[in-house]
Motif scaffolding. Structure first.
Motif, PDB file in Angstrom:
ATOM      1  N   ARG A   1     -57.946 -31.995  58.388  1.00 62.79           N
ATOM      2  CA  ARG A   1     -57.658 -31.644  59.105  1.00 62.79           C
ATOM      3  C   ARG A   1     -58.595 -30.377  58.799  1.00 62.79           C
ATOM      4  NH1 ARG A   1     -51.643 -29.527  59.695  1.00 62.79           N
ATOM      5  NH2 ARG A   1     -52.917 -28.058  60.735  1.00 62.79           N
ATOM      6  N   GLY A   2     -58.685 -30.597  57.302  1.00 67.09           N
ATOM      7  CA  GLY A   2     -59.873 -29.353  56.848  1.00 67.09           C
ATOM      8  C   GLY A   2     -60.859 -29.554  57.151  1.00 67.09           C
ATOM      9  N   ALA A   3     -61.556 -30.521  57.251  1.00 73.01           N
ATOM     10  CA  ALA A   3     -63.373 -31.340  58.087  1.00 73.01           C
ATOM     11  C   ALA A   3     -63.364 -30.730  59.042  1.00 73.01           C
ATOM     12  CB  ALA A   3     -63.259 -32.735  57.655  1.00 73.01           C
ATOM     13  N   ARG A   4     -61.860 -31.129  59.599  1.00 71.89           N
ATOM     14  CA  ARG A   4     -62.139 -30.437  61.326  1.00 71.89           C
ATOM     15  C   ARG A   4     -62.001 -29.144  60.946  1.00 71.89           C
ATOM     16  NH1 ARG A   4     -56.855 -33.666  64.414  1.00 71.89           N
ATOM     17  NH2 ARG A   4     -58.681 -35.016  63.914  1.00 71.89           N
ATOM     18  N   ALA A   5     -61.303 -28.275  60.951  1.00 64.54           N
ATOM     19  CA  ALA A   5     -61.659 -26.758  61.006  1.00 64.54           C
ATOM     20  C   ALA A   5     -62.539 -26.723  60.267  1.00 64.54           C
ATOM     21  CB  ALA A   5     -60.251 -26.039  60.066  1.00 64.54           C
ATOM     22  N   LEU A   6     -63.352 -27.261  59.629  1.00 66.73           N
ATOM     23  CA  LEU A   6     -64.295 -26.232  58.656  1.00 66.73           C
ATOM     24  C   LEU A   6     -65.612 -26.672  60.213  1.00 66.73           C
ATOM     25  CD1 LEU A   6     -66.031 -25.827  56.615  1.00 66.73           C
ATOM     26  CD2 LEU A   6     -66.716 -28.273  55.608  1.00 66.73           C
ATOM     27  N   GLY A   7     -65.599 -28.076  60.298  1.00 68.22           N
ATOM     28  CA  GLY A   7     -66.236 -28.270  61.174  1.00 68.22           C
ATOM     29  C   GLY A   7     -66.210 -27.316  62.775  1.00 68.22           C
ATOM     30  N   ASP A   8     -65.306 -26.693  63.321  1.00 67.45           N
ATOM     31  CA  ASP A   8     -64.958 -26.130  63.970  1.00 67.45           C
ATOM     32  C   ASP A   8     -65.278 -24.627  63.941  1.00 67.45           C
ATOM     33  OD1 ASP A   8     -63.757 -27.669  65.681  1.00 67.45           O
ATOM     34  OD2 ASP A   8     -61.484 -27.007  65.279  1.00 67.45           O
TER      35      ASP A   8
ATOM     36  N   ASP B   1     -50.947 -40.070  52.362  1.00 62.74           N
ATOM     37  CA  ASP B   1     -51.319 -39.825  54.109  1.00 62.74           C
ATOM     38  C   ASP B   1     -51.703 -38.321  54.510  1.00 62.74           C
ATOM     39  OD1 ASP B   1     -52.591 -42.531  53.853  1.00 62.74           O
ATOM     40  OD2 ASP B   1     -51.148 -43.606  54.558  1.00 62.74           O
ATOM     41  N   GLU B   2     -50.101 -38.022  54.532  1.00 63.28           N
ATOM     42  CA  GLU B   2     -50.026 -36.795  55.038  1.00 63.28           C
ATOM     43  C   GLU B   2     -50.424 -35.850  54.722  1.00 63.28           C
ATOM     44  OE1 GLU B   2     -47.086 -39.492  56.585  1.00 63.28           O
ATOM     45  OE2 GLU B   2     -47.708 -39.089  54.522  1.00 63.28           O
ATOM     46  N   ILE B   3     -50.282 -35.538  53.227  1.00 62.33           N
ATOM     47  CA  ILE B   3     -51.568 -34.672  52.330  1.00 62.33           C
ATOM     48  C   ILE B   3     -53.170 -35.008  52.355  1.00 62.33           C
ATOM     49  CG2 ILE B   3     -51.953 -34.076  49.923  1.00 62.33           C
ATOM     50  CD1 ILE B   3     -48.804 -35.205  49.017  1.00 62.33           C
ATOM     51  N   TYR B   4     -53.702 -36.222  52.807  1.00 62.64           N
ATOM     52  CA  TYR B   4     -55.043 -35.865  52.947  1.00 62.64           C
ATOM     53  C   TYR B   4     -55.210 -35.699  54.353  1.00 62.64           C
ATOM     54  CZ  TYR B   4     -55.281 -38.564  48.676  1.00 62.64           C
ATOM     55  OH  TYR B   4     -56.127 -38.967  46.973  1.00 62.64           O
ATOM     56  N   ASN B   5     -54.069 -35.935  55.294  1.00 69.61           N
ATOM     57  CA  ASN B   5     -54.888 -35.662  56.648  1.00 69.61           C
ATOM     58  C   ASN B   5     -54.691 -33.952  56.675  1.00 69.61           C
ATOM     59  OD1 ASN B   5     -54.620 -36.367  59.920  1.00 69.61           O
ATOM     60  ND2 ASN B   5     -52.894 -34.979  59.520  1.00 69.61           N
ATOM     61  N   PHE B   6     -54.039 -33.420  56.189  1.00 71.01           N
ATOM     62  CA  PHE B   6     -53.544 -31.943  55.937  1.00 71.01           C
ATOM     63  C   PHE B   6     -55.037 -31.364  55.373  1.00 71.01           C
ATOM     64  CE2 PHE B   6     -52.496 -27.588  54.158  1.00 71.01           C
ATOM     65  CZ  PHE B   6     -52.238 -26.636  55.060  1.00 71.01           C
ATOM     66  N   VAL B   7     -55.544 -32.095  54.209  1.00 75.48           N
ATOM     67  CA  VAL B   7     -56.170 -31.158  53.399  1.00 75.48           C
ATOM     68  C   VAL B   7     -58.066 -31.494  53.527  1.00 75.48           C
ATOM     69  CG1 VAL B   7     -57.198 -30.957  50.868  1.00 75.48           C
ATOM     70  CG2 VAL B   7     -54.843 -30.898  51.672  1.00 75.48           C
ATOM     71  N   PHE B   8     -58.330 -33.132  53.721  1.00 72.23           N
ATOM     72  CA  PHE B   8     -59.175 -33.823  54.513  1.00 72.23           C
ATOM     73  C   PHE B   8     -59.472 -33.748  55.799  1.00 72.23           C
ATOM     74  CE2 PHE B   8     -58.237 -35.174  50.232  1.00 72.23           C
ATOM     75  CZ  PHE B   8     -59.415 -34.555  49.638  1.00 72.23           C
TER      76      PHE B   8
END
Length: 711
Positions: A641-648, A632-639
């Motif tokens: 947070r990654g998706a949120r960073a890409l969206g930002d 869960d932590e890995i997916y949260n960091f990669v996908f």
């Protein structure tokens, strides 16, 4: 008519209960949906007899769904051995879950809606298992996804339930994307999505390749891989498993239905239904084996450290599904279905038993706050003992006695060893993983029993003072499931994987190498002589007829009775070309199960509190397992947070700074700046304006004179 009632009866009940509750009331809605499910279960038993014993295999067309050029999809009800087995499993478990829910959901103000969702879930699964083409299967596939979303998030005012429902829905969309691509690839290769048309043409397309971006792919291998991606999501296999434990946020009857008979079994059914594709795709099958074995081991390790009673059972489901998948990946399709069948009984029993504990302890689910509950819930405890004995596969090899899980799980482990001996890729890996996972399963299963029912009560005194056994409406389903957990393996072993497997499965599944040996010398001699080219030939011509015709020597009496290999008789399974697993392989699962039981007894009974003290140290291994390998932590960091960073990035940089900055906002800013500069020329003095006008007149005069001179 009976098959139509089986499939569409639950849908009718769901519609009436969901849309007309205000007119008929909760009790009428519950009675209608439950009655229709029980009717479907009874009719499914009759259809099972009709298909298996009367050999009335058939497809019932209902309507043309769509016809676009060469693409055709038809609503049909396919009735063969595989779908008949699934009809019995789905309707039997679902009807018991409906009955059980009368007691469990008795205080819920939205009971009609709950029963409507349960029946909708069942209808979608029935559409899936009776599909005659990939599109109808996909319809049922998405239907169970929708129903699971509604049921997991049934208590929608609870944030954790909403989050779990969304998580399940999103993760399954990942798998379903692969599944949809697989269906498109099927049509592109075979020009049809009908099962019969596709399966009959697989051999001819086995060498077809596709070029994409300079890479060459075998078309059948790619199809098999994409279809399995869908199965990974729906059946919570490694990488796409993260939604399964969170699904425990739904009411306990939902957990039983999802884990025992419907959603998570859909992936296993898909691989078994498409066995001709996987038979022609050895690389994809090897991938299935590896993912299944990895899932079995992963989930078994995580189950060791969980404290929520439902989550422990959820991870055992995940692990058992791994057994089914690596069996299918090794070509042991009938063994995979046999374990799916037996698993439905004891897993539904364990989940509903856990629900009985939760109901009796005022909705307490943390095992650390239980203990000594046997004195207050003795019948629930005994029934959960039975479920645990079936899950851990307790039984006696050679003698052939045991609980349901013994016959099906041990069959898979033994045959994985045989496949490894014969050089099938990852067969030996699957065997050792299966043995290790069996030991871990025994430990965490008995840990659950000891922490819940034995020792001293560790919760609040008010909870134990009001502890009570569940009402009969909840206990009767548990008793019926317990009967299945005890007898289902022994009663159906010969049909699923034994000497009757050829006639039982017909053409819907390969009976498996363990069944071939039970035909004794005749089958081996006839196959070597080229008389029998396919399993179906044996069904058309009995060995007595072959002997009378002079095509084969008369088999020995032992061979005719299916006892030709090692005198195993009732336990005569695992034969490959006349040999069977070594004795140590037969006893390996039982040995590790006993070891797991002893360790759990030492940790939680003999030295009570030792396990709790070990956990309180929060060592790295315990934290690793408690946090589910940190997926869960890995997916949260990669996908996440990654998706949120890409969206930002797209929003703040791409949209606001670039598009808006140089586009509408840029033009507006330029116009505003120019206006501000021009506004400074507005001084309000008349002589300033006269001076500007004079300059303008001079400029115009010069321009006119310059133009005249040019002419």
């Amino acid at each position: 008519m009976a098959p139509i009632i089986i499939v569409f009866g639950p849908l009718l009940g769901s519609i009436i209960a969901g849309l007309f509750q205000r007119f008929i009331g909760d009790r009428a809605a519950m009675a209608l949906t439950t009655g229709l499910l029980i009717l479907s279960a009874l009719l499914s038993a009759w259809v099972f007899y009709d298909v298996i014993f009367a050999e009335n295999v058939r497809t019932i067309p209902l309507a043309t769904w769509m016809q676009i050029g060469d693409f055709s999809a038809t609503w049909s009800i396919r009735l063969d051995a595989l779908s008949a087995v699934m009809l019995v499993v789905v309707t039997f478990v679902s009807s018991l879950v409906h009955v059980y829910s009368w007691g469990y959901m008795s205080d819920d103000p939205h009971r009609a809606r709950f029963f409507s969702y349960l029946s909708l879930f069942t209808f979608a699964m029935l559409m899936l298992v009776t599909a005659d083409d990939f599109l109808q299967l996909f319809f049922g596939w998405e239907g169970v996804g929708l129903a699971s979303y509604l049921l997991i998030g049934f208590w929608y005012k609870k944030k954790s339930a909403n989050d779990a429902a969304i998580k399940a829905f999103v993760v399954n969309r990942v798998g379903d994307f692969g599944f949809a691509l697989g269906i498109m690839a099927v049509f592109a290769v075979f020009g049809s999505i009908s099962f019969d048309a596709v399966f009959n043409d697989v051999e001819g397309m086995a060498t077809l390749t596709w070029n994409f971006l300079g890479l060459e792919f075998n078309a059948v291998e790619l199809i098999a891989f994409l279809l399995f991606i869908g199965a990974m999501g729906k059946s919570a296999q490694f990488f796409l498993h993260v939604w399964l434990p969170d699904a425990m946020e739904g009411p306990t009857p939902v957990s039983a239905l999802i884990h025992a008979a419907t959603m998570v079994t859909a992936g296993v059914f898909l691989v078994c239904r498409c066995f001709p594709i996987y038979e022609a795709a050895p690389n994809a099958s090897a991938f299935v084996t590896v993912i299944g074995a990895t899932t079995a081991l992963f989930a078994a390790t995580v189950g060791l450290a969980q404290n929520d009673i439902k989550r422990v059972i959820a991870y055992s489901t995940c692990s058992q599904l791994g057994y089914m998948f690596f069996a299918a990946g090794l070509g042991l399709y009938s063994a995979a279905m046999f374990h799916l069948f037996t698993h439905a009984f004891f897993k539904a029993l364990l989940f509903l038993g856990a629900g009985s504990v939760i109901h009796g302890l005022h909705h307490e689910q943390d095992m650390r706050k239980m203990g000594g509950v046997f004195a207050y819930l003795p019948f629930t405890a005994i029934l959960m003992y039975i479920g645990t004995l079936a899950l851990t596969g307790v039984g006696l090899p050679i003698i052939g006695w045991g609980f349901a899980g013994f016959f099906s799980k041990d069959m898979i482990i033994e045959e994985a060893f045989m496949m490894g001996e014969e050089g099938v890729p990852f067969g030996m890996l699957a065997f050792w993983v299966g043995v290790i996972a069996a030991g871990l399963t025994s430990f965490y299963s008995w840990r659950l029993i000891f922490m819940t029912f034995h020792g001293k009560f560790r919760g609040e005194k008010e909870v134990i003072d009001h502890a009570h056994e569940s009402p009969p409406v909840m206990m009767i389903p548990l008793i019926l499931l317990a009967v299945g957990a005890v007898l289902a393996g022994a009663a159906f072993k010969d049909q699923f994987v034994g000497k009757h497997a050829f006639t039982f499965w017909e053409d819907s599944l390969p009976p498996g190498p363990y069944a071939e040996g039970n035909y004794g010398d005749f089958y081996a001699q006839s196959q070597a002589a080229g008389i029998l080219e396919e399993h179906s030939d044996l069904e058309a011509q009995s060995y007595e007829a072959a002997v009378d015709a002079g095509d084969a020597e008369a088999p020995s009496e032992a061979a005719a009775n299916g006892d030709d290999h090692g005198g195993e008789g009732e336990y005569g399974a695992g034969e490959h070309g006349g040999h069977h697993p070594p004795t140590w392989v037969l006893f390996a699962p039982l040995t590790v199960s006993i070891l797991g039981f002893i360790l759990a007894w030492i940790f939680y009974i003999r030295f009570a509190g030792f396990g709790a003290r070990l956990a309180s140290r929060e060592g790295p291994l315990h934290s690793f397992l408690l946090n589910k390998w940190y997926f869960d932590e890995i997916y949260n960091f990669v996908f996440v947070r990654g998706a949120r960073a890409l969206g930002d990035l797209f929003w703040k940089v791409g949209d606001r700074r670039i598009i808006d900055g140089f586009g509408p906002n840029g033009f507006a800013a330029s116009a505003l700046a120019a206006a501000r500069r021009l506004s400074k020329a507005q001084s309000g003095y008349l002589y300033h304006y006269a001076f500007v006008m004079l300059i303008g007149v001079v400029v115009l005069t010069i321009w006119a004179m310059a133009g005249a001179g040019g002419e």
